[in-house]
Design a protein around this motif. Structure first.
Motif, PDB file in Angstrom:
ATOM      1  N   LYS A   1      21.250 -17.004  14.708  1.00 22.02           N
ATOM      2  CA  LYS A   1      22.299 -17.658  14.905  1.00 22.02           C
ATOM      3  C   LYS A   1      23.594 -16.914  14.931  1.00 22.02           C
ATOM      4  O   LYS A   1      24.636 -17.102  14.337  1.00 22.02           O
ATOM      5  CB  LYS A   1      22.587 -18.902  13.823  1.00 22.02           C
ATOM      6  CG  LYS A   1      21.451 -19.724  13.576  1.00 22.02           C
ATOM      7  CD  LYS A   1      21.580 -21.135  13.227  1.00 22.02           C
ATOM      8  CE  LYS A   1      20.604 -22.036  12.844  1.00 22.02           C
ATOM      9  NZ  LYS A   1      20.738 -23.165  12.033  1.00 22.02           N
TER      10      LYS A   1
ATOM     11  N   THR B   1      19.905 -11.966  15.851  1.00 25.98           N
ATOM     12  CA  THR B   1      19.293 -12.593  16.910  1.00 25.98           C
ATOM     13  C   THR B   1      20.287 -14.147  17.182  1.00 25.98           C
ATOM     14  O   THR B   1      20.615 -14.506  16.262  1.00 25.98           O
ATOM     15  CB  THR B   1      17.743 -13.088  16.607  1.00 25.98           C
ATOM     16  OG1 THR B   1      17.933 -13.832  15.413  1.00 25.98           O
ATOM     17  CG2 THR B   1      16.839 -11.783  16.257  1.00 25.98           C
TER      18      THR B   1
ATOM     19  N   THR C   1      17.913 -19.238  19.906  1.00 28.24           N
ATOM     20  CA  THR C   1      17.887 -20.318  20.838  1.00 28.24           C
ATOM     21  C   THR C   1      17.883 -19.694  22.355  1.00 28.24           C
ATOM     22  O   THR C   1      17.770 -20.382  23.343  1.00 28.24           O
ATOM     23  CB  THR C   1      19.196 -21.473  20.569  1.00 28.24           C
ATOM     24  OG1 THR C   1      19.914 -20.436  20.256  1.00 28.24           O
ATOM     25  CG2 THR C   1      18.821 -22.438  19.582  1.00 28.24           C
TER      26      THR C   1
HETATM   27  N1  LIG Z   1      23.414 -21.790  17.116  1.00 28.60           N
HETATM   28  C1  LIG Z   1      22.283 -21.327  17.125  1.00 28.60           C
HETATM   29  N2  LIG Z   1      21.424 -22.582  16.639  1.00 28.60           N
HETATM   30  C2  LIG Z   1      20.040 -22.156  16.369  1.00 28.60           C
HETATM   31  C3  LIG Z   1      19.707 -20.794  16.632  1.00 28.60           C
HETATM   32  N3  LIG Z   1      18.347 -20.770  16.331  1.00 28.60           N
HETATM   33  C4  LIG Z   1      17.909 -22.036  15.787  1.00 28.60           C
HETATM   34  N4  LIG Z   1      18.960 -22.720  15.832  1.00 28.60           N
HETATM   35  C5  LIG Z   1      19.089 -24.606  15.612  1.00 28.60           C
HETATM   36  O1  LIG Z   1      18.739 -24.436  14.067  1.00 28.60           O
HETATM   37  C6  LIG Z   1      18.203 -25.712  14.233  1.00 28.60           C
HETATM   38  C7  LIG Z   1      17.065 -25.246  13.286  1.00 28.60           C
HETATM   39  O2  LIG Z   1      16.135 -24.869  13.846  1.00 28.60           O
HETATM   40  P1  LIG Z   1      14.499 -24.521  13.295  1.00 28.60           P
HETATM   41  O3  LIG Z   1      13.857 -23.419  14.360  1.00 28.60           O
HETATM   42  O4  LIG Z   1      14.118 -25.808  13.087  1.00 28.60           O
HETATM   43  O5  LIG Z   1      14.818 -23.932  11.881  1.00 28.60           O
HETATM   44  P2  LIG Z   1      13.763 -23.664  10.788  1.00 28.60           P
HETATM   45  O6  LIG Z   1      14.307 -22.362   9.991  1.00 28.60           O
HETATM   46  O7  LIG Z   1      12.227 -23.577  11.151  1.00 28.60           O
HETATM   47  O8  LIG Z   1      13.723 -24.902   9.935  1.00 28.60           O
HETATM   48  P3  LIG Z   1      12.856 -25.684   8.807  1.00 28.60           P
HETATM   49  O9  LIG Z   1      11.592 -25.281   9.193  1.00 28.60           O
HETATM   50  O10 LIG Z   1      13.291 -26.925   8.719  1.00 28.60           O
HETATM   51  O11 LIG Z   1      13.342 -24.830   7.563  1.00 28.60           O
HETATM   52  C8  LIG Z   1      17.830 -26.225  15.331  1.00 28.60           C
HETATM   53  O12 LIG Z   1      18.501 -27.431  15.885  1.00 28.60           O
HETATM   54  C9  LIG Z   1      17.631 -24.884  16.181  1.00 28.60           C
HETATM   55  O13 LIG Z   1      18.184 -25.385  17.598  1.00 28.60           O
HETATM   56  C10 LIG Z   1      20.483 -19.692  17.210  1.00 28.60           C
HETATM   57  O14 LIG Z   1      20.123 -18.759  17.023  1.00 28.60           O
HETATM   58  N5  LIG Z   1      21.832 -20.101  17.179  1.00 28.60           N
END
Ligand SMILES: Nc1nc2c(ncn2[C@@H]2O[C@H](COP(=O)(O)OP(=O)(O)OP(=O)(O)O)[C@@H](O)[C@H]2O)c(=O)[nH]1
Ligand SMILES: [Mg+2]
Lengths: 322, 137
Positions: free
Chosen positions: A193, A233, A236
């Motif tokens: 993010k 990184t 998305t």
């Molecule tokens: N702005 C932004 N949002 C992101 C990025 N990567 C993931 N997200 C958002 O963050 C949210 C969580 O993403 P996930 O990939 O489900 O995160 P996770 O760490 O696997 O979550 P858990 O398994 O529940 O712990 C989603 O809404 C994604 O779209 C990024 O690089 N930038």
């Protein structure tokens, strides 16, 4: 054909079944795993962990896509996504696949979700066994996603060759990962993010924490010491994924070149055998106890009539006499 | 030793835009002690069948509001049969006109639930369908 043979034959349904049997610790599952064990040891195992919502699944999706794009040379990829079980109902919502839809339809990818199922130490063991089965089934890279950062994650990381710790800006506390002691297990650090405000601060905080966690890294740079890189990184948008894949590859080469892979594997096998031995000895010991004796000792300790160490000494002595 | 939790897949095929209903069901099943693999919106029948295979689920719930159930559901059933999972029960929830229910059941659907169905009834249906499938296998 036996289940084990079908798995080695590349039958995906048989593999899925085997994973269930292993997860449920059924005799049939353990037997099949034993039968294919000699086929394990080829895969590179990558752990991906970090706080909830940092983007781990999105990142794993992108990483697998990237790896699968390498043409004829592309490694096959298995993903094990572990989510916590509800302590109240024992149920779980396993939602990591939501972010992995890009991988659908690729037969070189196999995604399996699993719940932590509560038992202390149990998740790590079940995960390790599932990873073994995927390894024997021929997957080149096995990615294990866990939600950090407790002891279970550290235990799971210990079964991985390369552990990627994922952080993100705006968690309210830039040193969350550090506090949980998860930094020590990181081979690669990712600030995902990075499109969000505060990413620079998170990067800086991680870099300085890393210098504390790896004080030797500065003095011995250039030697066979791995200094975990800190990468930015945007999962998305697929940004920084090539760098992440490269860092994982580099870490693998480092492990192989420095002899640390062999050392890690030995440490892993040793602790796995110790854990199994502990469990078997305990089960054997308890089943040899006359009914109620262990409970009686528990009650005595509870009533403070007996100290725990004394209680154990007596139990063992009585066993030796009997 | 307590019985192992049921593993169920909740999927939302088709193009309609929200998955509130599916999420409510997923949570209710979790609270009933099941492990719910939730795959999100806009799943094709192929994606659903693939997830069902990799996850080796005991039952599948499809939430369909788009009206495309007569095309989507039989396709999912066909794919499941083709990959050796014809025994896995498929339950369908959402907006399904009464007159379509017999055809869906004839195609092999284990249960159809309209918007008013209680979560208790749905939980019970998942449990019973999974048990029947396990005994039949
Ligand atoms: N702005 C932004 N949002 C992101 C990025 N990567 C993931 N997200 C958002 O963050 C949210 C969580 O993403 P996930 O990939 O489900 O995160 P996770 O760490 O696997 O979550 P858990 O398994 O529940 O712990 C989603 O809404 C994604 O779209 C990024 O690089 N930038
Ligand atoms: Mg996730």
């Amino acid at each position: 054909m036996s289940l084990a043979e079908r798995v080695l034959n590349g039958e995906r349904l048989a593999l899925a079944r085997l994973l269930t049997l292993i997860e449920n610790e059924t005799p049939e599952g353990l037997e099949a795993l034993a039968a294919i064990y000699s086929h394990t040891g080829r895969a590179h195992r990558v752990g991906v962990t970090g706080a909830p919502g940092t983007g781990k699944s999105t990142l794993v999706n992108q990483l697998a896509l990237h790896l699968r794009r390498a043409g004829d040379e592309a490694p096959t990829v298995a993903i094990v996504a572990v989510d916590p079980s509800s302590p109240f109902s024992g149920g779980a919502i396993l939602g990591d696949r939501i972010r992995m839809r890009d991988l659908a339809g690729d037969r070189g990818v196999f995604i399996r979700s699993m719940a932590s199922r509560g038992a202390l130490g149990g998740v790590a063991r079940a995960t390790a066994a599932i990873v073994e089965a995927l390894d024997a089934a021929g997957f080149d890279i096995i990615i294990i996603e866990t939600v950090g950062a407790g002891q279970a994650e550290v235990d799971i990381a210990r079964t991985a060759h390369t552990t990627v710790v994922v952080d993100a800006p705006g968690l309210g506390d830039d040193v969350q990962a550090i506090k949980a002691g998860i930094l020590e297990i990181a081979d690669v650090l990712v600030v995902n993010k990075s499109d969000l405000p505060g990413a620079e601060n998170t990067l800086r905080a991680l870099r300085s924490a890393l210098r504390l966690a790896h004080p030797q890294a500065r003095e011995e740079e250039g030697e066979a010491v791995w200094v975990p890189p800190v990468l930015a990184t945007v999962a998305t948008r697929g940004e920084g994924i090539g760098e992440l894949a490269a860092a994982i590859g580099k870490h693998r080469s480092h492990l192989l070149g420095s002899g640390q892979m062999a050392a890690r594997e030995e440490a892993r096998v040793r602790s796995e055998l110790e854990a199994l031995l502990r469990e078997h000895l305990m089960r054997r010991f308890l089943s040899a106890q006359p009914d109620g004796r262990f409970d009686a000792v528990v009650q005595k300790v509870l009533a403070r009539e007996l100290a725990p160490t004394e209680a154990i000494r007596r139990l063992l002595e009585e066993q030796d006499e009997g | 030793m307590p019985e192992k939790p049921l593993r169920v897949l909740i999927a939302k095929p088709g193009l309609d835009g929200h998955d509130r209903g599916a999420k409510v069901i997923a949570r209710a099943l979790r609270d009933a002690g099941m492990e719910v693999i939730y795959t999100g919106l806009r799943q094709t029948p192929e994606m659903i069948a693939e997830a069902a295979l990799q996850e080796d689920v005991d039952a599948i719930g499809l939430s369909i509001l788009s009206g495309a159930h007569m095309a989507l559901v039989p396709r999912v059933l066909e794919l499941l049969r083709a990959q050796g999972q014809g025994h896995v029960p498929v339950l369908v929830g959402g907006i399904i006109p009464d007159e379509d229910v017999p055809a869906l059941k004839a195609a092999g659907v284990a249960g159809v639930f309209g918007p008013g169905t209680s979560t208790e009834a749905i939980i019970k249906a998942f449990r019973e369908a999974s048990r029947a499938a396990a005994e039949g296998a």
